[in-house]
Write an enzyme that holds these catalytic residues in place. Structure first.
Site, PDB file in Angstrom:
ATOM      1  N   LYS A  49      49.591  16.816  45.716  1.00  0.00           N
ATOM      2  CA  LYS A  49      48.140  16.885  45.885  1.00  0.00           C
ATOM      3  C   LYS A  49      47.457  17.155  44.540  1.00  0.00           C
ATOM      4  O   LYS A  49      46.445  16.545  44.215  1.00  0.00           O
ATOM      5  CB  LYS A  49      47.778  17.958  46.930  1.00  0.00           C
ATOM      6  N   GLN A  93      48.041  25.342  52.386  1.00  0.00           N
ATOM      7  CA  GLN A  93      49.158  24.508  52.844  1.00  0.00           C
ATOM      8  C   GLN A  93      49.843  25.122  54.063  1.00  0.00           C
ATOM      9  O   GLN A  93      50.153  26.305  54.086  1.00  0.00           O
ATOM     10  CB  GLN A  93      50.166  24.313  51.696  1.00  0.00           C
ATOM     11  N   ASP A 116      40.569  20.102  54.790  1.00  0.00           N
ATOM     12  CA  ASP A 116      41.701  19.821  55.685  1.00  0.00           C
ATOM     13  C   ASP A 116      41.223  19.501  57.104  1.00  0.00           C
ATOM     14  O   ASP A 116      41.966  18.917  57.891  1.00  0.00           O
ATOM     15  CB  ASP A 116      42.588  21.074  55.773  1.00  0.00           C
TER      16      ASP A 116
HETATM   17  N1  GUN Z   1      51.131  20.530  56.341  1.00  0.00           N
HETATM   18  C1  GUN Z   1      51.412  19.297  56.819  1.00  0.00           C
HETATM   19  N2  GUN Z   1      50.330  18.520  56.783  1.00  0.00           N
HETATM   20  C2  GUN Z   1      49.333  19.265  56.272  1.00  0.00           C
HETATM   21  C3  GUN Z   1      47.968  19.009  55.977  1.00  0.00           C
HETATM   22  O1  GUN Z   1      47.413  17.929  56.202  1.00  0.00           O
HETATM   23  N3  GUN Z   1      47.287  20.043  55.436  1.00  0.00           N
HETATM   24  C4  GUN Z   1      47.845  21.251  55.196  1.00  0.00           C
HETATM   25  N4  GUN Z   1      47.091  22.206  54.679  1.00  0.00           N
HETATM   26  N5  GUN Z   1      49.096  21.522  55.455  1.00  0.00           N
HETATM   27  C5  GUN Z   1      49.831  20.530  55.987  1.00  0.00           C
END
Ligand code: GUN
Length: 291
Positions: A49, A93, A116
């Protein structure tokens, strides 16, 4: 059969965002990436990311509190990012280490920085079909992948396998929206569903998001169906240097010959999730700046 190239489609989206960000004068969009502890999958996702943000010209701040941070301190960290005028988007995350209440943390993120899309306000907007908020990135990425692959969901039967808050439920809601590109008839299957195979076999578009490697075999798929594999499962592979490889929820060798289109793992939905996060970050920046 066509393999949907998520890397190519995500790269196109990233190039569009890069051009958009380049045209922004003054401060660039900024995302705060919070990774608690050092779960190996989370380490690699957050790294990706940050790299993608840099590629686009989005600033990123990576915060790495220890697994022992505690609920109150983690929520205070989120609050401090909420109050930081230089931060447009906040991502915590998932999954959080044991003992931390993920839903409470997501609920602390200011809705206008919740790139998110997991805050109740943004999920509520998804339910209402209000596009002024943020849709969760993986389901939004699936919709984008389908749109850019000329798959029209109108009136089709979409069967979602899995009801997680991050993927299954919002994916079902987005496919159901009353708008062009959506308007699907949606069935959601989960661990308690009776006769899941007979429902899956009715799908024109089958979205597998259950987290079980190779669960979807050819006998669950209608010939000609579009198959979207959201699974990212690490399975042991002694032949690899890493000792593991990534496989999806779909048994690609048996399903790909009968599907009309299918996403691979890796290189399908995964890259789209990151691209949509960046799109949400640019959207947050614009909304906060006022247009
Ligand atoms: N873990 C798996 N997919 C995601 C996501 O789209 N966002 C976040 N924050 N964690 C994740």
């Amino acid at each position: 059969m066509e393999v949907i190239d998520g890397n190519r489609i995500a790269a196109a989206l990233i190039a569009e965002l890069k051009a958009e960000v380049a045209a922004i004068t003054g401060r660039k969009p900024c995302i705060a990436l919070v990774r608690v502890g050092d779960d190996p999958a989370s380490v690699s996702y957050v790294k990706k990311k940050g790299q993608t943000a840099a590629e686009i010209g989005i600033e990123s701040r990576i915060l790495l509190p220890p697994a022992a941070i505690g609920q109150a301190a983690l929520e205070r960290l989120v609050e401090s990012l909420n109050g930081d005028a230089g931060v447009d988007g906040i991502l915590v995350q998932s999954p959080l280490p044991g003992g931390l209440d993920e839903r409470a943390v997501f609920g602390r993120i200011a809705p206008e920085k919740d790139v998110d899309g997991f805050h109740p306000v943004n999920l509520g907007k998804v339910v209402q079909g209000d596009e002024s908020g943020f849709s969760p990135c993986t389901p939004a990425g699936i919709m984008e992948l389908l749109a850019r692959s000329a798959v029209n969901l109108e009136g089709k039967h979409v069967v979602v396998l899995g009801r997680s808050l991050i993927v299954g439920r919002p994916a079902a809601l987005l496919a159901l929206q009353n708008r062009a590109g959506a308007n699907a008839t949606v069935t959601v299957c989960h661990s308690r569903t009776l006769d899941l195979p007979s429902l899956a076999r009715q799908a024109d578009v089958l979205i597998a998001a259950i987290g079980r490697p190779g669960f979807v075999t050819a006998d669950l798929v209608k010939p000609g169906a579009v198959v979207i594999d959201v699974g990212i499962n690490r399975v042991a592979d002694p032949a690899r240097k890493s000792g593991h490889r990534l496989v999806g929820d779909v048994d690609f060798p048996s399903v790909s010959p009968i599907a009309s289109m299918i996403t691979p793992v890796p290189g399908g939905v995964g890259p789209m999730t990151v691209a949509m996060l960046m799109r949400n970050t640019v959207k947050a920046f614009r909304l906060r700046r006022g247009g």
